[in-house]
Design a protein around this motif. Sequence first.
Motif, PDB file in Angstrom:
ATOM      1  N   LYS A 163       0.828  -1.209   0.000  1.00 43.13           N
ATOM      2  CA  LYS A 163       0.000   0.000   0.000  1.00 43.13           C
ATOM      3  C   LYS A 163       0.861   1.257   0.000  1.00 43.13           C
ATOM      4  O   LYS A 163       0.550   2.237  -0.684  1.00 43.13           O
ATOM      5  CB  LYS A 163      -0.937  -0.014   1.205  1.00 43.13           C
ATOM      6  CG  LYS A 163      -2.058  -1.040   1.108  1.00 43.13           C
ATOM      7  CD  LYS A 163      -2.957  -0.998   2.334  1.00 43.13           C
ATOM      8  CE  LYS A 163      -4.106  -1.982   2.206  1.00 43.13           C
ATOM      9  NZ  LYS A 163      -4.977  -1.976   3.416  1.00 43.13           N
ATOM     10  N   ALA A 164       1.944   1.235   0.779  1.00 37.23           N
ATOM     11  CA  ALA A 164       2.834   2.392   0.834  1.00 37.23           C
ATOM     12  C   ALA A 164       3.500   2.624  -0.517  1.00 37.23           C
ATOM     13  O   ALA A 164       3.642   3.776  -0.959  1.00 37.23           O
ATOM     14  CB  ALA A 164       3.892   2.182   1.921  1.00 37.23           C
ATOM     15  N   LEU A 165       3.878   1.533  -1.191  1.00 34.56           N
ATOM     16  CA  LEU A 165       4.523   1.675  -2.503  1.00 34.56           C
ATOM     17  C   LEU A 165       3.534   2.160  -3.554  1.00 34.56           C
ATOM     18  O   LEU A 165       3.889   2.957  -4.428  1.00 34.56           O
ATOM     19  CB  LEU A 165       5.145   0.348  -2.920  1.00 34.56           C
ATOM     20  CG  LEU A 165       6.020   0.397  -4.182  1.00 34.56           C
ATOM     21  CD1 LEU A 165       7.194   1.353  -3.976  1.00 34.56           C
ATOM     22  CD2 LEU A 165       6.531  -0.991  -4.537  1.00 34.56           C
ATOM     23  N   ARG A 166       2.279   1.690  -3.474  1.00 38.04           N
ATOM     24  CA  ARG A 166       1.263   2.164  -4.421  1.00 38.04           C
ATOM     25  C   ARG A 166       1.094   3.680  -4.330  1.00 38.04           C
ATOM     26  O   ARG A 166       0.894   4.354  -5.338  1.00 38.04           O
ATOM     27  CB  ARG A 166      -0.079   1.489  -4.133  1.00 38.04           C
ATOM     28  CG  ARG A 166      -0.140   0.013  -4.462  1.00 38.04           C
ATOM     29  CD  ARG A 166      -1.388  -0.601  -3.871  1.00 38.04           C
ATOM     30  NE  ARG A 166      -1.385  -2.058  -3.940  1.00 38.04           N
ATOM     31  CZ  ARG A 166      -2.131  -2.844  -3.168  1.00 38.04           C
ATOM     32  NH1 ARG A 166      -2.942  -2.308  -2.259  1.00 38.04           N
ATOM     33  NH2 ARG A 166      -2.068  -4.157  -3.288  1.00 38.04           N
ATOM     34  N   ALA A 167       1.162   4.201  -3.104  1.00 41.18           N
ATOM     35  CA  ALA A 167       1.015   5.644  -2.906  1.00 41.18           C
ATOM     36  C   ALA A 167       2.145   6.418  -3.569  1.00 41.18           C
ATOM     37  O   ALA A 167       1.999   7.606  -3.874  1.00 41.18           O
ATOM     38  CB  ALA A 167       0.973   5.964  -1.414  1.00 41.18           C
TER      39      ALA A 167
END
Length: 233
Positions: free
Chosen positions: A183-187
Amino acid sequence: MPYRRFPKTDTARLNSLRTLLDNNDVYAANKRFIDMDVINKAQELHDQLKSLCNNFRLCYDAQMDNYRRIAKPQKRMMMYVQHFMRVLDMSIERGEIKNTMLQTLYNVDDIDETLRLLHNADDAYRLTPSIIEGEKQRIAQGGRPIYNPTIGMVATHYDIFKDIYEQQRILNDKADRALAELKALRAEIDPLIVDIWNKVEAHFADLPPETRFDECRRYGLIYYYRTGEKKPQ
């Protein structure tokens, strides 16, 4: 006319970035209109996303495999401890065991509420050790053991369940951490893709529609025709 649809899945994100990075024009100095810093960042994030997706898939598969392993021991353990508590309740009703022992020995305030909680695996994991220890203390004080099931049978099935349950908690934590990293990388990836797509569409803005769409697709943009909308021949 088709509409641009942003990637909603990690597979779509990877495919979009891979299409961009596989386009030789993004590296040719005479055709390049996207900065190499952006391209290098896209490559870095693509590789990170691919690695994190693989890691999450491994964590998820291990989590699901252990869920299947835990199902039968969990069901059996919960059945035994529930049966034990029902027999304990009947012994109290018959006056064979004092009601005050529920709290002092078994750490149980309300036996009906405890029976309800014992249908939940997390609560059964939490409550059963006190029930086992309470019965052992009562017997040590000279009380008559409860049979069918004995507390030894309850303890045996609890120990089998406990090992797999605690392994499951470890696997759940690993899967949760892997998902949080995704999720952090998607952001970080999503704004980069939007920026690249905007640059691509602006660069080809003067071309005829279908030619423009085809050129943009070469750089990873995704277009969809609406339901019932005809594609140009």
